[in-house]
Design a protein around this motif. Structure first.
Motif, PDB file in Angstrom:
ATOM      1  N   LYS A   1       7.596   7.757   2.949  1.00  0.00           N
ATOM      2  CA  LYS A   1       6.507   7.226   2.137  1.00  0.00           C
ATOM      3  C   LYS A   1       5.232   7.074   2.965  1.00  0.00           C
ATOM      4  O   LYS A   1       4.134   7.411   2.495  1.00  0.00           O
ATOM      5  N   VAL A   2       5.376   6.568   4.182  1.00  0.00           N
ATOM      6  CA  VAL A   2       4.206   6.386   5.044  1.00  0.00           C
ATOM      7  C   VAL A   2       3.598   7.734   5.402  1.00  0.00           C
ATOM      8  O   VAL A   2       2.387   7.950   5.280  1.00  0.00           O
TER       9      VAL A   2
ATOM     10  N   TYR B   1       0.819  -1.213   0.000  1.00  0.00           N
ATOM     11  CA  TYR B   1       0.000   0.000   0.000  1.00  0.00           C
ATOM     12  C   TYR B   1       0.855   1.265   0.000  1.00  0.00           C
ATOM     13  O   TYR B   1       0.585   2.213  -0.742  1.00  0.00           O
ATOM     14  N   PHE B   2       1.915   1.273   0.813  1.00  0.00           N
ATOM     15  CA  PHE B   2       2.774   2.457   0.907  1.00  0.00           C
ATOM     16  C   PHE B   2       3.892   2.454  -0.140  1.00  0.00           C
ATOM     17  O   PHE B   2       4.738   3.340  -0.138  1.00  0.00           O
ATOM     18  N   LYS B   3       3.899   1.428  -1.002  1.00  0.00           N
ATOM     19  CA  LYS B   3       4.904   1.310  -2.073  1.00  0.00           C
ATOM     20  C   LYS B   3       6.323   1.302  -1.513  1.00  0.00           C
ATOM     21  O   LYS B   3       7.238   1.948  -2.036  1.00  0.00           O
TER      22      LYS B   3
ATOM     23  N   THR C   1      -1.418  12.974   3.026  1.00  0.00           N
ATOM     24  CA  THR C   1      -2.079  13.353   1.781  1.00  0.00           C
ATOM     25  C   THR C   1      -3.493  12.794   1.741  1.00  0.00           C
ATOM     26  O   THR C   1      -4.422  13.442   1.246  1.00  0.00           O
ATOM     27  N   LEU C   2      -3.653  11.596   2.295  1.00  0.00           N
ATOM     28  CA  LEU C   2      -4.965  10.957   2.324  1.00  0.00           C
ATOM     29  C   LEU C   2      -5.932  11.761   3.192  1.00  0.00           C
ATOM     30  O   LEU C   2      -7.042  12.089   2.782  1.00  0.00           O
TER      31      LEU C   2
ATOM     32  N   GLU D   1      -9.269   5.393   2.551  1.00  0.00           N
ATOM     33  CA  GLU D   1      -8.841   5.195   1.163  1.00  0.00           C
ATOM     34  C   GLU D   1     -10.011   4.755   0.307  1.00  0.00           C
ATOM     35  O   GLU D   1     -10.131   5.151  -0.864  1.00  0.00           O
TER      36      GLU D   1
ATOM     37  N   ASN E   1       1.950   9.513   2.376  1.00  0.00           N
ATOM     38  CA  ASN E   1       0.711   8.864   1.958  1.00  0.00           C
ATOM     39  C   ASN E   1      -0.426   9.161   2.922  1.00  0.00           C
ATOM     40  O   ASN E   1      -1.529   9.537   2.509  1.00  0.00           O
ATOM     41  N   VAL E   2      -0.160   8.997   4.223  1.00  0.00           N
ATOM     42  CA  VAL E   2      -1.216   9.159   5.230  1.00  0.00           C
ATOM     43  C   VAL E   2      -1.699  10.604   5.292  1.00  0.00           C
ATOM     44  O   VAL E   2      -2.907  10.872   5.301  1.00  0.00           O
TER      45      VAL E   2
END
Length: 254
Positions: free
Chosen positions: A185-186, A170-172, A192-193, A240, A189-190
């Protein structure tokens, strides 16, 4: 390989492997750079795709007339299952299973309308559960975010093993990412979500082993930490799913 027994006295028996395979393994090991793994041509044919292999050239093996190709294992490859490898070579035609596909499609339609669904495929090994999900994804994943994870026998010691795999997808997160890159990355992502999910970061960092400095959750009660960690993962995935329909697939959940 062949293993022969050797009497060492006092009734003790030791075993020594002999034959071509043993010699080949020994020479292949010698050809491996320090701190690395090398495999022969036969092993390459068995594991190509599961691992990234770098040709080291041909090496001479005592007792073998022709030089043997040796490869260095440099990382994990994109393939995870035998089905994925077979798909790359071409699968036989998928027939039958119309009722099962239709049941899964109906569940997907309900999920799209806002009613989350769980579908379980239960059957004896080898009857085609993985192929069923493979075909369903191929026909229905357009417009969906699909997250897949695999349960493996050597991961039984950790209840979080497939969840860790799911989060890395999920976090690539890539195998070569260092701690700082993983945290970035974590975090990116979080936040931005949804910035309201910032309080989940500490639990995700702790689970992924990417805590910087002292772990703020180190003194927390184990059961409370587990409950809040699972709640954090659930909040992220549910949030998500508001952006796009979300399909989470666990292979071999048992």
């Amino acid at each position: 390989m062949v293993v022969r027994s050797i009497q060492t006295g006092a009734g003790h028996v030791e075993y020594t492997p002999i034959g071509h395979t043993t010699k080949l393994a020994s020479r292949t090991q010698t050809a491996a750079p320090v701190g690395s793994i090398a495999v022969s041509e036969a092993s390459r044919k068995l594991c190509e795709g599961y691992f990234i292999l770098k040709p080291l050239g041909a090496t001479k093996v005592k007792g073998v007339s022709e030089p043997v190709n040796v490869y260095e294992v440099v990382g994990l490859g994109p393939l995870r299952t035998r089905l994925q490898r077979s798909a790359g070579r071409g699968l036989t035609k998928f027939v039958g299973r119309d009722r099962e596909i239709e049941a899964m499609r109906a569940a997907a339609d309900r999920a799209t309308s806002g009613h989350g669904q769980i579908v379980a495929a239960m059957a004896e090994p080898g009857v085609g559960k993985s192929r069923l999900y493979f075909e369903f994804k191929a026909q229905n994943q357009s417009g969906w975010m699909v997250l897949e994870t695999f349960s493996v026998s050597h991961g039984k010691a950790s209840a979080y093993f497939p969840v860790l795999d799911l989060l890395q997808v999920y976090f690539k997160i890539a195998g070569e990412d260092d701690q700082r890159a993983r945290r970035a990355k974590v975090t990116g992502n979080v936040l931005t979500l949804d910035r309201s999910l910032e309080d989940t970061l500490a639990y995700i960092f702790s689970l992924l082993g990417t805590v910087e400095g002292e772990d703020p959750l180190a003194q927390m009660d184990g059961q409370l930490k587990k409950r809040r960690t699972l709640e954090a993962i659930k909040r992220i995935l549910l949030r998500e799913s508001l952006n796009q329909p979300l399909m989470v697939i666990f292979e071999d959940l048992h």
